[in-house]
Design a protein around this motif. Structure first.
Motif, PDB file in Angstrom:
ATOM      1  N   SER A   1      15.289 -21.365  45.741  1.00  0.00           N
ATOM      2  CA  SER A   1      14.454 -22.103  46.686  1.00  0.00           C
ATOM      3  C   SER A   1      15.017 -21.898  48.095  1.00  0.00           C
ATOM      4  N   LYS A   2      14.122 -21.800  49.085  1.00  0.00           N
ATOM      5  CA  LYS A   2      14.552 -21.637  50.477  1.00  0.00           C
ATOM      6  C   LYS A   2      13.851 -22.649  51.371  1.00  0.00           C
ATOM      7  N   PHE A   3      14.577 -23.124  52.390  1.00  0.00           N
ATOM      8  CA  PHE A   3      13.955 -23.981  53.407  1.00  0.00           C
ATOM      9  C   PHE A   3      14.666 -23.765  54.735  1.00  0.00           C
ATOM     10  N   THR A   4      13.993 -24.093  55.820  1.00  0.00           N
ATOM     11  CA  THR A   4      14.528 -23.953  57.176  1.00  0.00           C
ATOM     12  C   THR A   4      14.513 -25.305  57.854  1.00  0.00           C
ATOM     13  N   THR A   5      15.512 -25.585  58.675  1.00  0.00           N
ATOM     14  CA  THR A   5      15.636 -26.900  59.329  1.00  0.00           C
ATOM     15  C   THR A   5      15.093 -26.882  60.759  1.00  0.00           C
ATOM     16  N   GLU A   6      14.885 -28.074  61.282  1.00  0.00           N
ATOM     17  CA  GLU A   6      14.383 -28.247  62.641  1.00  0.00           C
ATOM     18  C   GLU A   6      15.390 -27.767  63.687  1.00  0.00           C
ATOM     19  N   LYS A   7      14.899 -27.559  64.881  1.00  0.00           N
ATOM     20  CA  LYS A   7      15.748 -27.251  66.027  1.00  0.00           C
ATOM     21  C   LYS A   7      16.211 -28.557  66.657  1.00  0.00           C
ATOM     22  N   ALA A   8      17.472 -28.618  67.079  1.00  0.00           N
ATOM     23  CA  ALA A   8      18.009 -29.827  67.699  1.00  0.00           C
ATOM     24  C   ALA A   8      17.554 -29.939  69.149  1.00  0.00           C
ATOM     25  N   GLY A   9      17.356 -31.179  69.604  1.00  0.00           N
ATOM     26  CA  GLY A   9      17.040 -31.395  71.007  1.00  0.00           C
ATOM     27  C   GLY A   9      18.163 -30.872  71.897  1.00  0.00           C
ATOM     28  N   LYS A  10      19.406 -31.151  71.505  1.00  0.00           N
ATOM     29  CA  LYS A  10      20.579 -30.581  72.165  1.00  0.00           C
ATOM     30  C   LYS A  10      21.726 -30.573  71.161  1.00  0.00           C
ATOM     31  N   VAL A  11      22.590 -29.598  71.277  1.00  0.00           N
ATOM     32  CA  VAL A  11      23.720 -29.446  70.377  1.00  0.00           C
ATOM     33  C   VAL A  11      24.970 -30.007  71.043  1.00  0.00           C
ATOM     34  N   ASN A  12      25.682 -30.871  70.321  1.00  0.00           N
ATOM     35  CA  ASN A  12      26.918 -31.459  70.837  1.00  0.00           C
ATOM     36  C   ASN A  12      28.106 -30.633  70.346  1.00  0.00           C
ATOM     37  N   LYS A  13      28.908 -30.156  71.274  1.00  0.00           N
ATOM     38  CA  LYS A  13      30.101 -29.384  70.943  1.00  0.00           C
ATOM     39  C   LYS A  13      31.336 -30.195  71.314  1.00  0.00           C
ATOM     40  N   LEU A  14      32.481 -29.733  70.869  1.00  0.00           N
ATOM     41  CA  LEU A  14      33.715 -30.452  71.192  1.00  0.00           C
ATOM     42  C   LEU A  14      34.814 -29.480  71.603  1.00  0.00           C
ATOM     43  N   THR A  15      35.790 -30.027  72.322  1.00  0.00           N
ATOM     44  CA  THR A  15      36.994 -29.304  72.700  1.00  0.00           C
ATOM     45  C   THR A  15      38.183 -30.048  72.121  1.00  0.00           C
ATOM     46  N   ASN A  16      38.986 -29.358  71.329  1.00  0.00           N
ATOM     47  CA  ASN A  16      40.120 -30.038  70.694  1.00  0.00           C
ATOM     48  C   ASN A  16      41.435 -29.715  71.409  1.00  0.00           C
TER      49      ASN A  16
ATOM     50  N   ASN B   1       6.291 -24.825  54.713  1.00  0.00           N
ATOM     51  CA  ASN B   1       6.097 -24.326  56.069  1.00  0.00           C
ATOM     52  C   ASN B   1       6.717 -25.239  57.115  1.00  0.00           C
ATOM     53  N   ALA B   2       6.753 -26.549  56.846  1.00  0.00           N
ATOM     54  CA  ALA B   2       7.294 -27.493  57.820  1.00  0.00           C
ATOM     55  C   ALA B   2       8.821 -27.492  57.770  1.00  0.00           C
ATOM     56  N   PRO B   3       9.505 -27.405  58.925  1.00  0.00           N
ATOM     57  CA  PRO B   3      10.978 -27.426  58.927  1.00  0.00           C
ATOM     58  C   PRO B   3      11.520 -28.736  58.378  1.00  0.00           C
ATOM     59  N   ALA B   4      12.643 -28.657  57.698  1.00  0.00           N
ATOM     60  CA  ALA B   4      13.279 -29.850  57.140  1.00  0.00           C
ATOM     61  C   ALA B   4      13.879 -30.701  58.250  1.00  0.00           C
ATOM     62  N   LYS B   5      13.860 -32.002  58.046  1.00  0.00           N
ATOM     63  CA  LYS B   5      14.379 -32.943  59.026  1.00  0.00           C
ATOM     64  C   LYS B   5      15.899 -32.816  59.169  1.00  0.00           C
TER      65      LYS B   5
ATOM     66  N   MET C   1      22.395 -28.173  58.990  1.00  0.00           N
ATOM     67  CA  MET C   1      22.591 -27.835  60.388  1.00  0.00           C
ATOM     68  C   MET C   1      21.251 -27.548  61.061  1.00  0.00           C
ATOM     69  N   PRO C   2      21.185 -27.699  62.379  1.00  0.00           N
ATOM     70  CA  PRO C   2      19.931 -27.403  63.080  1.00  0.00           C
ATOM     71  C   PRO C   2      19.557 -25.927  63.001  1.00  0.00           C
ATOM     72  N   GLU C   3      18.251 -25.672  62.951  1.00  0.00           N
ATOM     73  CA  GLU C   3      17.683 -24.321  63.056  1.00  0.00           C
ATOM     74  C   GLU C   3      18.396 -23.328  62.128  1.00  0.00           C
ATOM     75  N   THR C   4      18.471 -23.689  60.859  1.00  0.00           N
ATOM     76  CA  THR C   4      19.206 -22.897  59.868  1.00  0.00           C
ATOM     77  C   THR C   4      18.358 -22.748  58.606  1.00  0.00           C
ATOM     78  N   THR C   5      18.425 -21.575  57.989  1.00  0.00           N
ATOM     79  CA  THR C   5      17.731 -21.339  56.722  1.00  0.00           C
ATOM     80  C   THR C   5      18.729 -21.415  55.573  1.00  0.00           C
ATOM     81  N   TYR C   6      18.387 -22.188  54.562  1.00  0.00           N
ATOM     82  CA  TYR C   6      19.241 -22.380  53.400  1.00  0.00           C
ATOM     83  C   TYR C   6      18.604 -21.761  52.162  1.00  0.00           C
ATOM     84  N   THR C   7      19.422 -21.116  51.355  1.00  0.00           N
ATOM     85  CA  THR C   7      18.987 -20.571  50.069  1.00  0.00           C
ATOM     86  C   THR C   7      19.718 -21.317  48.960  1.00  0.00           C
TER      87      THR C   7
END
Length: 392
Positions: free
Chosen positions: A122-137, A50-54, A99-105
């Motif tokens: 097996s399935k698990f879901t990850t935590e939500k990020a405080g903020k997402v860092n994006k980039l411009t290439n 039940n607890a999201p993965a770190k 990745m943040p806020e993602t479910t893995y199978t």
């Protein structure tokens, strides 16, 4: 007459009976034994629950009492997760982090030491990020650029210094043909963090460049995380360069090292001398308003110009200057190189994004900061390599 055959049949009977007994032992009795054997114990980390993965976790799979024969991992965003199976088949580890806020199978197949096959999901879901860092290439994917173009990656959120090395390791540049180069951390003119990759020398024309960033799940510091990987490529075009000699009011253009013509112009005045060194063309505009307020001269002028080629972010340009009656005679600009409209068009057409323009014999002794545009050629190769987080 019939005694011989009867004695022969009697001698074969014990052998047939033994063969029948052997078939019985290898048949139903053997299968029943394998069915009773325990399956290999497979453990997936992060575990389902039940607890999201770190965030920052890698995905690992372990087999006890046997070996893994297959591991398939996918996320709810349609992505497949690559990984490596150990040589003995006892473990599997993902190439990247979750990745943040993602479910893995995670789907596994295993074989016990006794040969029993088993499968599990097996399935698990990850935590939500405080903020997402994006980039411009820069350059953008598929673009063809000049021989002085660096790979430049601008982050929208700050990068902590202690996170730079891990991020740099996750970024890979592959070239065809092979070209030596290095990443370097830069503070962009905007104030944002940036990392550039420049070749040791100018690119050979025709080079194909591929950039991959396995950044998903990496902590960028200050509560920020990367939520995806990046993959882009670009091509190196013709070798077009220009050299401005300030005292002679001349810009000479070179293709593959050979002069293809010169242009007369006016560089910066003694009060506002043009910045020296090798600049990289960062952008171009067919028409633009020259606004004095953008370079610290208040409301002194607002002039319309055409065929504007941008060098530094602070305002060193090549452009038409129809208002200037001393082109090719006096250096009287505020740091740009002004030309007639037709000559500005020649320069604009000849120089591509990523071409270099070297300014020689200027009285301006100030070093242009690398982040003031794509100014990676302002430093020697040895100086540039010191910007890598992996050298400290």
């Amino acid at each position: 007459m019939h005694a011989g055959p009867r004695r022969h049949s009697a001698r074969l009977l014990p052998a047939l009976t033994a063969a029948a007994a052997l078939l019985t032992a290898c048949g139903p009795g053997g299968d029943a034994s394998k069915a009773d054997q325990p399956a290999a114990k497979v453990t997936v980390t992060p575990a389902a629950g039940n607890a999201p993965a770190k965030l920052g976790s890698e995905i690992s799979v372990r087999a006890e009492g046997g070996k893994l024969t297959s591991v398939e991992v996918e996320n709810n965003k349609g992505g497949k997760v690559s990984g490596r199976l150990s040589g003995d088949g006892a473990s599997w580890n993902s190439d990247g982090k979750v990745m943040p806020e993602t479910t893995y199978t995670v789907r596994t197949k295993a074989k016990s030491e006794g040969g029993k096959e088993s499968s599990a999901t097996s399935k698990f879901t990850t935590e939500k990020a405080g903020k997402v860092n994006k980039l411009t290439n820069t350059p953008s994917g598929g673009q063809t650029v000049g021989t002085g173009m660096p790979v430049s990656i601008l982050f929208d959120n700050p990068i902590s210094k202690d996170r730079q090395a891990e991020i740099e390791k996750a970024l890979k540049v592959t070239t065809q043909p092979k070209v030596e180069g290095s990443w370097g951390w830069v503070k962009d003119y905007s104030g944002k963090d940036r990392i550039d990759w420049r070749p040791k020398d100018y690119w050979p024309s025709g080079t194909k460049v591929s950039v991959k960033g396995a950044l998903s799940g990496i902590n960028s510091g200050d509560g920020g995380w990367f939520a995806r990987d990046y993959n882009f490529g670009f091509n190196i075009g013709a070798d077009h360069k220009a050299v401005i000699d300030v005292p002679s009011h001349t810009m000479t253009m070179y293709e593959n090292g050979k002069s293809v013509g010169s242009i007369r112009g006016s560089a910066g005045s003694p009060q506002d001398p043009t910045r020296g060194g090798v600049h990289t063309v960062r952008s171009k505009n067919a028409a633009e308003t020259m606004d004095s307020s953008t370079i610290g001269h208040g409301d002194e002028w607002s002039l319309d110009s055409k065929w504007v080629t941008h060098l530094t972010a602070s305002g060193t340009f090549l452009h038409s200057a129809p208002w200037n009656k001393s082109i090719g005679v006096d250096n009287n600009s505020h740091g740009c190189f002004g030309m007639t409209t037709s000559d500005a068009k020649r320069a604009y057409d000849f120089l591509t994004i990523g071409s270099t323009v070297e300014v020689k014999n200027t009285s301006n002794t100030n070093k242009t900061d690398v982040g003031n545009g794509l100014e990676v050629w302002q430093e020697s190769w040895e100086q540039w390599k010191q910007r890598s987080a992996l050298t400290h």
